[in-house]
Scaffold this motif. Structure first.
Motif, PDB file in Angstrom:
ATOM      1  N   LEU A  33       0.854  -1.187   0.000  1.00 15.88           N
ATOM      2  CA  LEU A  33       0.000   0.000   0.000  1.00 15.88           C
ATOM      3  C   LEU A  33       0.889   1.236   0.000  1.00 15.88           C
ATOM      4  CD1 LEU A  33      -2.424  -1.072   2.854  1.00 15.88           C
ATOM      5  CD2 LEU A  33      -2.873  -1.198   0.405  1.00 15.88           C
ATOM      6  N   ARG A  34       0.425   2.283  -0.620  1.00 13.92           N
ATOM      7  CA  ARG A  34       1.130   3.561  -0.568  1.00 13.92           C
ATOM      8  C   ARG A  34       0.130   4.681  -0.812  1.00 13.92           C
ATOM      9  NH1 ARG A  34       4.666   3.861  -6.196  1.00 13.92           N
ATOM     10  NH2 ARG A  34       2.901   4.285  -7.578  1.00 13.92           N
ATOM     11  N   GLU A  35       0.548   5.886  -0.491  1.00 13.23           N
ATOM     12  CA  GLU A  35      -0.242   7.079  -0.773  1.00 13.23           C
ATOM     13  C   GLU A  35       0.408   7.756  -1.966  1.00 13.23           C
ATOM     14  OE1 GLU A  35      -1.704  11.207   1.329  1.00 13.23           O
ATOM     15  OE2 GLU A  35      -0.608   9.770   2.512  1.00 13.23           O
ATOM     16  N   SER A  36      -0.371   8.129  -2.949  1.00  9.81           N
ATOM     17  CA  SER A  36       0.195   8.700  -4.167  1.00  9.81           C
ATOM     18  C   SER A  36       0.996   9.971  -3.899  1.00  9.81           C
ATOM     19  CB  SER A  36      -0.899   8.963  -5.201  1.00  9.81           C
ATOM     20  OG  SER A  36      -1.862   9.861  -4.687  1.00  9.81           O
ATOM     21  N   GLU A  37       0.689  10.651  -2.818  1.00 13.70           N
ATOM     22  CA  GLU A  37       1.417  11.860  -2.452  1.00 13.70           C
ATOM     23  C   GLU A  37       2.855  11.556  -2.027  1.00 13.70           C
ATOM     24  OE1 GLU A  37      -0.202  14.234   0.848  1.00 13.70           O
ATOM     25  OE2 GLU A  37      -1.042  15.491  -0.726  1.00 13.70           O
ATOM     26  N   SER A  38       3.090  10.336  -1.503  1.00 17.73           N
ATOM     27  CA  SER A  38       4.420   9.906  -1.050  1.00 17.73           C
ATOM     28  C   SER A  38       4.709   8.508  -1.602  1.00 17.73           C
ATOM     29  CB  SER A  38       4.479   9.879   0.474  1.00 17.73           C
ATOM     30  OG  SER A  38       4.170  11.127   1.027  1.00 17.73           O
ATOM     31  N   PRO A  39       4.939   8.386  -2.903  1.00  8.45           N
ATOM     32  CA  PRO A  39       5.055   7.063  -3.517  1.00  8.45           C
ATOM     33  C   PRO A  39       6.273   6.251  -3.092  1.00  8.45           C
ATOM     34  CG  PRO A  39       5.554   8.758  -5.114  1.00  8.45           C
ATOM     35  CD  PRO A  39       5.066   9.457  -3.874  1.00  8.45           C
ATOM     36  N   THR A  40       7.250   6.871  -2.455  1.00  7.00           N
ATOM     37  CA  THR A  40       8.428   6.113  -2.018  1.00  7.00           C
ATOM     38  C   THR A  40       8.213   5.441  -0.670  1.00  7.00           C
ATOM     39  OG1 THR A  40       9.416   8.074  -1.014  1.00  7.00           O
ATOM     40  CG2 THR A  40      10.018   7.585  -3.310  1.00  7.00           C
ATOM     41  N   VAL A  41       7.141   5.803   0.033  1.00 10.72           N
ATOM     42  CA  VAL A  41       6.821   5.191   1.321  1.00 10.72           C
ATOM     43  C   VAL A  41       5.811   4.075   1.063  1.00 10.72           C
ATOM     44  CG1 VAL A  41       5.910   5.560   3.630  1.00 10.72           C
ATOM     45  CG2 VAL A  41       7.225   7.377   2.510  1.00 10.72           C
ATOM     46  N   VAL A  42       6.258   2.838   1.208  1.00 15.88           N
ATOM     47  CA  VAL A  42       5.427   1.679   0.879  1.00 15.88           C
ATOM     48  C   VAL A  42       5.211   0.853   2.139  1.00 15.88           C
ATOM     49  CG1 VAL A  42       5.312  -0.440  -0.484  1.00 15.88           C
ATOM     50  CG2 VAL A  42       6.273   1.641  -1.481  1.00 15.88           C
ATOM     51  N   LEU A  43       3.969   0.470   2.365  1.00 16.77           N
ATOM     52  CA  LEU A  43       3.605  -0.370   3.509  1.00 16.77           C
ATOM     53  C   LEU A  43       3.327  -1.779   3.002  1.00 16.77           C
ATOM     54  CD1 LEU A  43       2.751  -0.709   6.501  1.00 16.77           C
ATOM     55  CD2 LEU A  43       0.448  -0.085   5.767  1.00 16.77           C
ATOM     56  N   PRO A  44       4.261  -2.718   3.217  1.00 11.84           N
ATOM     57  CA  PRO A  44       4.000  -4.098   2.811  1.00 11.84           C
ATOM     58  C   PRO A  44       3.128  -4.794   3.854  1.00 11.84           C
ATOM     59  CG  PRO A  44       6.208  -3.918   3.707  1.00 11.84           C
ATOM     60  CD  PRO A  44       5.609  -2.535   3.732  1.00 11.84           C
ATOM     61  N   THR A  45       2.247  -5.647   3.391  1.00 13.02           N
ATOM     62  CA  THR A  45       1.365  -6.381   4.298  1.00 13.02           C
ATOM     63  C   THR A  45       0.942  -7.685   3.629  1.00 13.02           C
ATOM     64  OG1 THR A  45      -0.577  -6.167   5.729  1.00 13.02           O
ATOM     65  CG2 THR A  45      -0.773  -5.252   3.516  1.00 13.02           C
ATOM     66  N   SER A  46       0.202  -8.476   4.350  1.00 15.06           N
ATOM     67  CA  SER A  46      -0.294  -9.731   3.777  1.00 15.06           C
ATOM     68  C   SER A  46      -1.733  -9.542   3.308  1.00 15.06           C
ATOM     69  CB  SER A  46      -0.245 -10.844   4.829  1.00 15.06           C
ATOM     70  OG  SER A  46      -1.205 -10.594   5.843  1.00 15.06           O
ATOM     71  N   ARG A  47      -2.159 -10.434   2.457  1.00 13.44           N
ATOM     72  CA  ARG A  47      -3.550 -10.391   1.994  1.00 13.44           C
ATOM     73  C   ARG A  47      -4.512 -10.565   3.171  1.00 13.44           C
ATOM     74  NH1 ARG A  47      -3.949 -11.286  -3.707  1.00 13.44           N
ATOM     75  NH2 ARG A  47      -1.903 -11.687  -4.594  1.00 13.44           N
ATOM     76  N   ALA A  48      -4.160 -11.456   4.102  1.00  8.06           N
ATOM     77  CA  ALA A  48      -5.014 -11.715   5.263  1.00  8.06           C
ATOM     78  C   ALA A  48      -5.146 -10.471   6.136  1.00  8.06           C
ATOM     79  CB  ALA A  48      -4.465 -12.883   6.083  1.00  8.06           C
ATOM     80  N   ALA A  49      -4.053  -9.756   6.342  1.00 10.17           N
ATOM     81  CA  ALA A  49      -4.094  -8.547   7.176  1.00 10.17           C
ATOM     82  C   ALA A  49      -4.927  -7.449   6.504  1.00 10.17           C
ATOM     83  CB  ALA A  49      -2.684  -8.050   7.462  1.00 10.17           C
ATOM     84  N   LEU A  50      -4.769  -7.281   5.201  1.00 11.29           N
ATOM     85  CA  LEU A  50      -5.555  -6.268   4.492  1.00 11.29           C
ATOM     86  C   LEU A  50      -7.031  -6.628   4.514  1.00 11.29           C
ATOM     87  CD1 LEU A  50      -5.722  -3.684   2.849  1.00 11.29           C
ATOM     88  CD2 LEU A  50      -5.235  -5.038   0.805  1.00 11.29           C
ATOM     89  N   ARG A  51      -7.340  -7.906   4.328  1.00 14.76           N
ATOM     90  CA  ARG A  51      -8.736  -8.356   4.387  1.00 14.76           C
ATOM     91  C   ARG A  51      -9.335  -8.083   5.769  1.00 14.76           C
ATOM     92  NH1 ARG A  51     -12.765 -11.504   2.422  1.00 14.76           N
ATOM     93  NH2 ARG A  51     -13.707 -13.069   3.768  1.00 14.76           N
ATOM     94  N   ALA A  52      -8.588  -8.369   6.826  1.00 18.61           N
ATOM     95  CA  ALA A  52      -9.072  -8.126   8.185  1.00 18.61           C
ATOM     96  C   ALA A  52      -9.323  -6.634   8.408  1.00 18.61           C
ATOM     97  CB  ALA A  52      -8.079  -8.659   9.212  1.00 18.61           C
ATOM     98  N   LEU A  53      -8.447  -5.788   7.887  1.00 15.01           N
ATOM     99  CA  LEU A  53      -8.629  -4.343   8.022  1.00 15.01           C
ATOM    100  C   LEU A  53      -9.906  -3.893   7.320  1.00 15.01           C
ATOM    101  CD1 LEU A  53      -7.683  -1.452   8.742  1.00 15.01           C
ATOM    102  CD2 LEU A  53      -6.428  -1.475   6.574  1.00 15.01           C
ATOM    103  N   VAL A  54     -10.089  -4.319   6.083  1.00 18.82           N
ATOM    104  CA  VAL A  54     -11.276  -3.915   5.321  1.00 18.82           C
ATOM    105  C   VAL A  54     -12.553  -4.414   5.990  1.00 18.82           C
ATOM    106  CG1 VAL A  54     -12.484  -4.186   3.115  1.00 18.82           C
ATOM    107  CG2 VAL A  54     -10.040  -3.679   3.150  1.00 18.82           C
ATOM    108  N   LEU A  55     -12.552  -5.664   6.422  1.00 21.03           N
ATOM    109  CA  LEU A  55     -13.742  -6.210   7.097  1.00 21.03           C
ATOM    110  C   LEU A  55     -14.021  -5.462   8.400  1.00 21.03           C
ATOM    111  CD1 LEU A  55     -13.309 -10.039   6.486  1.00 21.03           C
ATOM    112  CD2 LEU A  55     -14.939  -8.472   5.400  1.00 21.03           C
ATOM    113  N   GLY A  56     -12.976  -5.109   9.141  1.00 18.72           N
ATOM    114  CA  GLY A  56     -13.153  -4.347  10.375  1.00 18.72           C
ATOM    115  C   GLY A  56     -13.733  -2.971  10.121  1.00 18.72           C
TER     116      GLY A  56
END
Length: 65
Positions: A33-56
């Motif tokens: 994941l990243r914010e287009s305003e700061s494309p060099t700052v990247v947050l790596p994560t797992s599919r499971a963690a992103l799914r849990a965030l979205v569901l939450g």
């Protein structure tokens, strides 16, 4: 960092420079994941963690629809 196919959120609107972007990392089956305003700052994560965030977020009162 290798180049990835970044996708912008559908909530981005007029294509400005304040958008959430996501890319898959097939080499380790992860998500980035990243914010287009700061494309060099990247947050790596797992599919499971992103799914849990979205569901939450969806479960919260007034969350995403």
């Amino acid at each position: 960092m290798p180049e990835h196919d970044w996708q912008r959120s559908s909530f981005c609107g007029g294509g400005g420079n304040n958008c959430v972007e996501v890319a898959t990392w097939p080499e380790n089956e992860g998500i980035a994941l990243r914010e287009s305003e700061s494309p060099t700052v990247v947050l790596p994560t797992s599919r499971a963690a992103l799914r849990a965030l979205v569901l939450g977020l969806k479960a919260q009162k007034g969350g995403l629809s």
